[in-house]
Design a protein around this motif. Structure first.
Motif, PDB file in Angstrom:
ATOM      1  N   GLY A 382      36.195  31.991   0.933  1.00 41.10           N
ATOM      2  CA  GLY A 382      35.216  32.061  -0.132  1.00 41.10           C
ATOM      3  C   GLY A 382      33.969  31.247   0.150  1.00 41.10           C
ATOM      4  N   LEU A 383      33.056  31.265  -0.823  1.00 37.11           N
ATOM      5  CA  LEU A 383      31.750  30.631  -0.673  1.00 37.11           C
ATOM      6  C   LEU A 383      31.794  29.168  -1.102  1.00 37.11           C
ATOM      7  N   TYR A 384      31.350  28.291  -0.192  1.00 37.08           N
ATOM      8  CA  TYR A 384      31.147  26.888  -0.499  1.00 37.08           C
ATOM      9  C   TYR A 384      29.642  26.631  -0.470  1.00 37.08           C
ATOM     10  N   TRP A 385      29.114  26.186  -1.609  1.00 42.73           N
ATOM     11  CA  TRP A 385      27.657  26.022  -1.714  1.00 42.73           C
ATOM     12  C   TRP A 385      27.341  25.008  -2.796  1.00 42.73           C
ATOM     13  N   THR A 386      26.510  24.036  -2.455  1.00 42.33           N
ATOM     14  CA  THR A 386      26.088  23.015  -3.407  1.00 42.33           C
ATOM     15  C   THR A 386      24.567  22.972  -3.489  1.00 42.33           C
ATOM     16  N   VAL A 387      24.054  22.970  -4.697  1.00 42.32           N
ATOM     17  CA  VAL A 387      22.613  22.876  -4.941  1.00 42.32           C
ATOM     18  C   VAL A 387      22.360  21.615  -5.748  1.00 42.32           C
ATOM     19  N   ARG A 388      21.461  20.748  -5.246  1.00 42.81           N
ATOM     20  CA  ARG A 388      21.168  19.475  -5.891  1.00 42.81           C
ATOM     21  C   ARG A 388      19.766  19.482  -6.511  1.00 42.81           C
ATOM     22  N   ARG A 389      19.555  18.575  -7.409  1.00 42.12           N
ATOM     23  CA  ARG A 389      18.220  18.404  -7.969  1.00 42.12           C
ATOM     24  C   ARG A 389      17.232  18.133  -6.838  1.00 42.12           C
ATOM     25  N   GLY A 390      16.075  18.769  -6.920  1.00 36.51           N
ATOM     26  CA  GLY A 390      15.043  18.558  -5.926  1.00 36.51           C
ATOM     27  C   GLY A 390      15.084  19.526  -4.757  1.00 36.51           C
ATOM     28  N   GLU A 391      16.165  20.296  -4.635  1.00 37.28           N
ATOM     29  CA  GLU A 391      16.263  21.226  -3.511  1.00 37.28           C
ATOM     30  C   GLU A 391      15.575  22.546  -3.846  1.00 37.28           C
ATOM     31  N   ARG A 392      15.053  23.188  -2.803  1.00 35.66           N
ATOM     32  CA  ARG A 392      14.376  24.479  -2.930  1.00 35.66           C
ATOM     33  C   ARG A 392      15.081  25.462  -1.985  1.00 35.66           C
ATOM     34  N   TRP A 393      15.871  26.361  -2.561  1.00 38.40           N
ATOM     35  CA  TRP A 393      16.729  27.240  -1.779  1.00 38.40           C
ATOM     36  C   TRP A 393      16.181  28.663  -1.706  1.00 38.40           C
ATOM     37  N   GLY A 394      16.364  29.289  -0.550  1.00 40.30           N
ATOM     38  CA  GLY A 394      16.161  30.711  -0.382  1.00 40.30           C
ATOM     39  C   GLY A 394      17.500  31.375  -0.153  1.00 40.30           C
ATOM     40  N   VAL A 395      17.802  32.428  -0.904  1.00 41.26           N
ATOM     41  CA  VAL A 395      19.061  33.164  -0.764  1.00 41.26           C
ATOM     42  C   VAL A 395      18.727  34.537  -0.200  1.00 41.26           C
ATOM     43  N   PHE A 396      19.278  34.843   0.974  1.00 39.72           N
ATOM     44  CA  PHE A 396      18.939  36.073   1.681  1.00 39.72           C
ATOM     45  C   PHE A 396      20.203  36.858   2.030  1.00 39.72           C
ATOM     46  N   GLY A 397      20.008  38.096   2.436  1.00 39.20           N
ATOM     47  CA  GLY A 397      21.120  38.948   2.825  1.00 39.20           C
ATOM     48  C   GLY A 397      20.831  40.387   2.488  1.00 39.20           C
ATOM     49  N   PRO A 398      21.585  41.324   3.077  1.00 38.02           N
ATOM     50  CA  PRO A 398      21.365  42.753   2.826  1.00 38.02           C
ATOM     51  C   PRO A 398      21.622  43.113   1.371  1.00 38.02           C
ATOM     52  N   ASN A 399      21.093  44.267   0.941  1.00 34.55           N
ATOM     53  CA  ASN A 399      21.405  44.769  -0.390  1.00 34.55           C
ATOM     54  C   ASN A 399      22.918  44.932  -0.525  1.00 34.55           C
ATOM     55  N   GLY A 400      23.456  44.446  -1.642  1.00 31.44           N
ATOM     56  CA  GLY A 400      24.892  44.567  -1.865  1.00 31.44           C
ATOM     57  C   GLY A 400      25.714  43.450  -1.260  1.00 31.44           C
ATOM     58  N   SER A 401      25.070  42.423  -0.698  1.00 32.52           N
ATOM     59  CA  SER A 401      25.825  41.333  -0.059  1.00 32.52           C
ATOM     60  C   SER A 401      26.305  40.288  -1.067  1.00 32.52           C
ATOM     61  N   GLY A 402      25.816  40.343  -2.293  1.00 29.73           N
ATOM     62  CA  GLY A 402      26.288  39.431  -3.323  1.00 29.73           C
ATOM     63  C   GLY A 402      25.262  38.450  -3.837  1.00 29.73           C
ATOM     64  N   LYS A 403      23.990  38.652  -3.515  1.00 30.36           N
ATOM     65  CA  LYS A 403      22.947  37.712  -3.958  1.00 30.36           C
ATOM     66  C   LYS A 403      22.850  37.680  -5.483  1.00 30.36           C
ATOM     67  N   THR A 404      22.786  38.851  -6.082  1.00 25.90           N
ATOM     68  CA  THR A 404      22.671  38.897  -7.541  1.00 25.90           C
ATOM     69  C   THR A 404      23.969  38.440  -8.197  1.00 25.90           C
ATOM     70  N   THR A 405      25.101  38.642  -7.518  1.00 25.10           N
ATOM     71  CA  THR A 405      26.377  38.144  -8.037  1.00 25.10           C
ATOM     72  C   THR A 405      26.355  36.626  -8.123  1.00 25.10           C
ATOM     73  N   ILE A 406      25.782  35.963  -7.104  1.00 29.15           N
ATOM     74  CA  ILE A 406      25.652  34.504  -7.137  1.00 29.15           C
ATOM     75  C   ILE A 406      24.837  34.079  -8.361  1.00 29.15           C
ATOM     76  N   VAL A 407      23.726  34.772  -8.595  1.00 28.06           N
ATOM     77  CA  VAL A 407      22.876  34.434  -9.741  1.00 28.06           C
ATOM     78  C   VAL A 407      23.655  34.619 -11.036  1.00 28.06           C
ATOM     79  N   SER A 408      24.447  35.686 -11.129  1.00 25.40           N
ATOM     80  CA  SER A 408      25.212  35.946 -12.351  1.00 25.40           C
ATOM     81  C   SER A 408      26.274  34.875 -12.581  1.00 25.40           C
ATOM     82  N   LEU A 409      26.804  34.298 -11.491  1.00 27.83           N
ATOM     83  CA  LEU A 409      27.801  33.231 -11.635  1.00 27.83           C
ATOM     84  C   LEU A 409      27.164  31.953 -12.176  1.00 27.83           C
ATOM     85  N   LEU A 410      26.003  31.591 -11.646  1.00 28.63           N
ATOM     86  CA  LEU A 410      25.397  30.325 -12.081  1.00 28.63           C
ATOM     87  C   LEU A 410      24.714  30.454 -13.436  1.00 28.63           C
TER      88      LEU A 410
END
Length: 683
Positions: A382-410
């Motif tokens: 599974g996915l291990y990912w930590t986002v901290r205050r002050g960080e600026r993240w780019g989330v990339f990947g092909p269509n259908g790879s789960g980018k919008t799913t990540i957004v829906s989880l957070l």
């Protein structure tokens, strides 16, 4: 010698002028009703001949220039004066099947404005609530992609699916070409944004129209999909089955098979029309003339919008330079943005998002986290990912790879948020025995996350006014009453003033400079923000408004999912600068870094704004207490402050996600962009 019998054109416009409303009728709310494309002349041939080879048209123009309106005019929409100036002579001939002899059937318009109105929408899926696409339960209205492609989107259809003439072989070819085979049995509500775009194009092709109008067809698609879709459209264009007309922004690379261009001015009139090389050469001379001081800049043809125009999309990728890059003899020197790129602060704050082995599955299908990797000497899935205050993240990947799913989880839209190992703001969604902490509620999370995405765009009520959309950042739901204090009201007022030209449809049809004094800003009437509804704005203006809604409250987490798609480069850059600096900084488009006159965005320096000089700043940029998460398929649409990145693999593979850190802005260096995508392929 073989003789050719000339056939009339499919579309003929001879000295036509167009209006949204009848020019003799008063328009409600005092909305303007300017003429569009006055005395327009245009023909789309029905066949190619030795003397008139096939023409593949692309409509190009900056924001508010009327690209969508032009395509809608070709489809028979909007009032034409005189009425006889627009005709469809070929559709009246015996060469056209009887069911295609009306423009509404013969000419298919496919837009991606998320409304589905006259744009090839996904039917009932568009009206589903935001979390519906992530649920395992199937409703009666959860029609599959196969149903959608066959036209079976009714509970009690009057005909059997497929009776409308969908050929099985054509269906198979279109599904394969658009990479939809594995998605046929999924409900259309489950499709990602990019998958939904491909589905709309597929459905339009299956109706076998005479003309297919594609409004920015590559917007929101990942690089591999764009690389595959362009050749497919080329093959259709070569066969003239159907005839294609595309639209694009000036900064978008043009498919190399496009032969003719129409460049639109900012006042919804045609600036140049003809074969591609002639139009580009004319625009090139215009840019050089203005830059060298030999020509005066036409405010309806802003030079800064032409800086990236002219690049080509080929089978080998994007080639060539934009008109501004040619002139400067260099590629995208955006050094002035580096000055305000807001890189990661020295001391990062506490974690805001903690995903410790998240794996999202629907039955046997794993949509996110379909991999196992070594962590601390042990295998973990599974996915291990930590986002901290002050960080600026780019989330990339092909269509259908789960980018919008990540957004829906957070953002807590996904029902599986409750059962997965996720912590937001150090707390779980469920009670933790012995922790002494209350679980996070949905409303807690919504109040701390600013979110702009195609999904939000799709569900934003079209009847809300411009001001109400911004104010909804302080509300529990789109339509509930916002909890506004004086500070919030002041922020809304300041933001509306700062973006009045981009958001106010009546601000003027030509590009006007920002007010040069605080008084100029203060005296701008904002009554338009209460008169215009969200649905009345252009696609670009809607995207700008949703972007502003996501950042105006300055929540702990800002999520920008394809937030800049649909904007031209000048508007995009203004939004990105506002993201980082708020009202404190602005582009001085009249001066170059050396102090000489400049008309290209690559040369415009960033300077303190007049609002900052007066000490009246109400909206500031990202703080070191906020985290930014940006999702995009185009490097130019990734803010320069992004430094951390994660690239997700295809969901069908077992490759792990890749994480890394950038040493500079993405859009100033193609090598950085290639490394992100190539790393994901070679993992």
């Amino acid at each position: 010698m073989r003789s050719f019998s000339a056939r009339p054109p499919i579309i003929r416009i001879a000295n036509g002028t167009f209006y949204r409303h009848h020019p003799n009728n008063a328009v409600s709310h005092g909305h303007p009703n300017p003429p569009f494309f006055s005395k327009l002349n245009f023909e789309l041939p029905s066949q190619s001949t030795p003397t008139s080879p096939l023409r593949n048209w692309c409509i190009v123009g900056p924001s508010l220039s009327g690209k969508t309106t032009f395509l809608q005019i070709l489809a028979g929409q909007h009032l034409c004066f005189p009425p006889t100036a627009r005709s469809f002579p070929y559709l009246a001939t015996d060469d056209v099947p009887h069911h295609l002899r009306v423009p509404s059937r013969a000419i298919q318009y496919v837009g991606f404005d998320a409304t589905g109105a006259n744009g090839g929408g996904l039917g009932p899926a568009a009206s589903a609530y935001l979390a519906a696409r992530y649920e395992s339960r199937r409703e009666k209205t959860d029609f599959s992609l196969r149903d959608f492609l066959l036209g079976n989107m009714q509970l009690n259809p009057s005909s059997v699916p497929g009776e409308d003439g969908v050929d099985a072989k054509v269906l198979e070819r279109v599904v394969v070409d658009l990479r939809l085979e594995s998605l046929l049995d999924l409900p259309v509500a489950f499709l990602s944004n990019g998958q939904g775009r491909r589905a709309r194009i597929a459905r339009a092709l299956l109706t076998r129209p005479e003309v297919l109008l594609l409004d920015e067809p590559f917007m929101g698609l990942d690089p591999p999909t764009v690389a595959g879709l362009s050749p497919l459209l080329h093959s259709l264009a070569e066969k003239a089955s159907p005839r294609l007309v595309l639209s694009a922004r000036p900064q978008d690379p043009l498919p190399d098979w496009i032969t003719h261009l129409i460049y639109l001015r900012t006042d919804c009139q045609v600036g140049a029309m003809g074969d591609k090389e002639t139009v580009l050469d004319g625009l090139r001379k215009y840019v050089r003339g203005v830059w060298n001081g030999r020509l005066s800049e036409d405010e309806t043809l802003p030079v800064h919008a032409l800086g990236e125009m002219g690049r080509q999309l080929t089978k080998d990728g994007i080639e060539g330079e934009g008109l501004g890059e040619e002139l400067l003899g260099e590629s995208n020197d955006n050094a002035q943005v580096d000055e305000v790129s807001d890189v990661r602060p020295e001391a990062l704050g506490e974690p805001l998002i903690e995903m410790n082995g998240c794996r999202v599955r629907y039955g046997d299908k794993i949509a996110l986290g379909n991999w196992t990797e070594e962590r601390d000497g042990k295998l973990a899935g599974g996915l291990y990912w930590t986002v901290r205050r002050g960080e600026r993240w780019g989330v990339f990947g092909p269509n259908g790879s789960g980018k919008t799913t990540i957004v829906s989880l957070l953002s807590s839209d996904h029902p599986q948020t409750y059962s997965l190992p996720i912590k937001l703001f150090g707390r779980s969604r469920l009670p933790e025995p012995g922790s002494g902490q209350l679980p996070l509620t949905f409303w807690d999370i919504q109040s701390c996350v600013g979110h702009s995405s195609p999904e939000v765009h799709q569900h934003m009520p079209r009847s809300l006014t411009v001001r109400q959309v911004l104010a909804s950042a302080w509300a529990d739901t789109f339509r509930s009453k916002p909890a506004l204090d004086d500070n919030a009201v002041d922020k809304i007022e300041a933001t509306l003033k700062w973006f009045s030209h981009e958001l106010n449809p009546a601000a003027g049809s030509s590009l006007k400079p920002q007010p040069t004094s605080l008084d100029g800003l203060a005296h701008n009437s904002l009554s338009w923000a209460d008169n215009y509804m969200f649905g009345e704005l252009s696609f670009s203006a809607q995207r700008i408004l949703l972007f502003l809604r996501a950042i105006i409250k300055q929540q702990d987490i800002v999520v920008l999912d394809e937030a800049f798609s649909g904007m031209d480069d000048a508007v995009r850059d203004k939004c990105m600068l506002f993201l980082v600096c708020g009202e404190e900084k602005m582009y001085a488009t009249g001066l170059s870094k050396s102090g000489t006159k400049s008309h290209l965005p690559t040369e415009a320096p960033v300077v303190p704004s007049h609002v900052a000089n007066s000490g009246a700043v109400m909206v500031k940029g990202l703080s070191d207490q906020q985290a930014l998460i940006c999702i995009s398929h185009v490097k130019e649409e990734v803010p320069d402050c992004v430094r951390e990145w994660i690239c997700l693999p295809e969901a069908s593979t077992s490759l792990p996600a890749r994480l890394g850190r950038l040493d500079g802005p993405l859009r100033t260096d193609s090598k950085r962009w290639r490394e992100i995508w190539e790393a994901s392929k070679s993992s």
